[in-house]
Scaffold this active site. Sequence first.
Site, PDB file in Angstrom:
ATOM      1  N   HIS A   1       0.835  -1.206   0.000  1.00 20.13           N
ATOM      2  CA  HIS A   1       0.000   0.000   0.000  1.00 20.13           C
ATOM      3  C   HIS A   1       0.869   1.255   0.000  1.00 20.13           C
ATOM      4  CE1 HIS A   1       0.979  -0.585   4.251  1.00 20.13           C
ATOM      5  NE2 HIS A   1       0.662   0.678   4.477  1.00 20.13           N
TER       6      HIS A   1
ATOM      7  N   ASP B   1       0.410   4.780   2.100  1.00 19.59           N
ATOM      8  CA  ASP B   1      -0.395   5.080   3.287  1.00 19.59           C
ATOM      9  C   ASP B   1      -1.625   5.939   2.966  1.00 19.59           C
ATOM     10  OD1 ASP B   1       0.975   3.673   5.288  1.00 19.59           O
ATOM     11  OD2 ASP B   1       2.537   5.212   5.339  1.00 19.59           O
TER      12      ASP B   1
ATOM     13  N   HIS C   1       4.715   0.152   0.328  1.00 20.40           N
ATOM     14  CA  HIS C   1       5.432  -0.652   1.320  1.00 20.40           C
ATOM     15  C   HIS C   1       4.501  -1.729   1.862  1.00 20.40           C
ATOM     16  CE1 HIS C   1       3.435   2.539   3.594  1.00 20.40           C
ATOM     17  NE2 HIS C   1       3.435   1.734   4.643  1.00 20.40           N
TER      18      HIS C   1
ATOM     19  N   ARG D   1       4.772   6.175  14.660  1.00 13.42           N
ATOM     20  CA  ARG D   1       4.714   6.649  13.272  1.00 13.42           C
ATOM     21  C   ARG D   1       4.145   8.053  13.247  1.00 13.42           C
ATOM     22  NH1 ARG D   1       1.011   3.771   8.543  1.00 13.42           N
ATOM     23  NH2 ARG D   1      -0.015   5.763   8.282  1.00 13.42           N
TER      24      ARG D   1
HETATM   25  C1  SIN Z   1       2.819   0.724   7.988  1.00  9.70           C
HETATM   26  O1  SIN Z   1       2.878   1.882   8.361  1.00  9.70           O
HETATM   27  O2  SIN Z   1       2.209   0.406   6.986  1.00  9.70           O
HETATM   28  C2  SIN Z   1       3.546  -0.331   8.803  1.00  9.70           C
HETATM   29  C3  SIN Z   1       4.978  -0.418   8.462  1.00  9.70           C
HETATM   30  C4  SIN Z   1       5.701  -1.330   9.417  1.00  9.70           C
HETATM   31  O3  SIN Z   1       5.164  -1.676  10.477  1.00  9.70           O
HETATM   32  O4  SIN Z   1       6.834  -1.688   9.109  1.00  9.70           O
END
Ligand code: SIN
Length: 282
Positions: free
Chosen positions: A108, A110, A258, A273
Amino acid sequence: MVALKPNDYKLIVAKPFSPNMAAEIYGVDLSQNIPDDQFAEIENAFLKYQVLFFKEQKEVPPEQHVAFGKRFGPLHAHPAAPTMAGHPEVFEIHATKDSKIANGEFWHSDVSCDETPPLGTMLQIHIAPPCGGDTMFNNMYAAYDDLSGPIKDMIGSLSALHSSEHIYKGRYNDRGRKDTDIDCPEAVHPIVRTHPGTGKRSLFVNRTFTTKILGLADTESEAILAMLLEHAEHIKYQIRFRWTLNDMAFWDNRCCMHRAIWDYWPEERKGRRVTVKGDRPK
Ligand code: SIN
């Protein structure tokens, strides 16, 4: 538009992570305020490499993490995810032996379901499993560049629907978010977008949020979307990052996807995050 310089940084060290994309960044202490001249090199490296991995970091306090994020622009509020107590701009990533799901398990960009999806996301991992818990990234500029001329012509004028109800409904119930308290945005974005910082074109569809190509019959939309996703997810556009405690990753959602690998159950993984708001894709 920021011109991309050769790798002649004076105040950071950028070590390319793969020929495809990303760099490890040394010589920056994110727990402190970053001087403007060093920040300018970080900004440049971000545009050049798409994903930065800040190495040899201390745990960055949430206030400092938020302050660093705000250097890139206003912060994005996640429509559904749980936030850190006392820090509404910080989204806590957390998987334990009791988790039913882990965050970001499928490819995806984000919150691409937002009208103005995030420019970038910075994640620091504070609790890492003994092994596993890697994050994969891919290069959506390269995925676009490799498409043939006729396919580029066809998708250049098409837009796609990015939805989130199928993702966010019920997702965070076990972490205290009720479905009545969350938003499930939907937005239409061009399939090919032009990066406002580099002027380069990239593919902008993903398996998590993109549900339909507009203006096509359902069978056409399904077939073309499946072809684009399979193409973009090819191993040649990917990297796989293995975290060391307190590494901070900063990825550009406008030109990469990612996915997080949940292969470490029943071990725990936790991080914070901060997400920077982006423009409407054009
Ligand atoms: C995400 O923000 O999509 C998760 C990325 C992660 O946990 O490495």
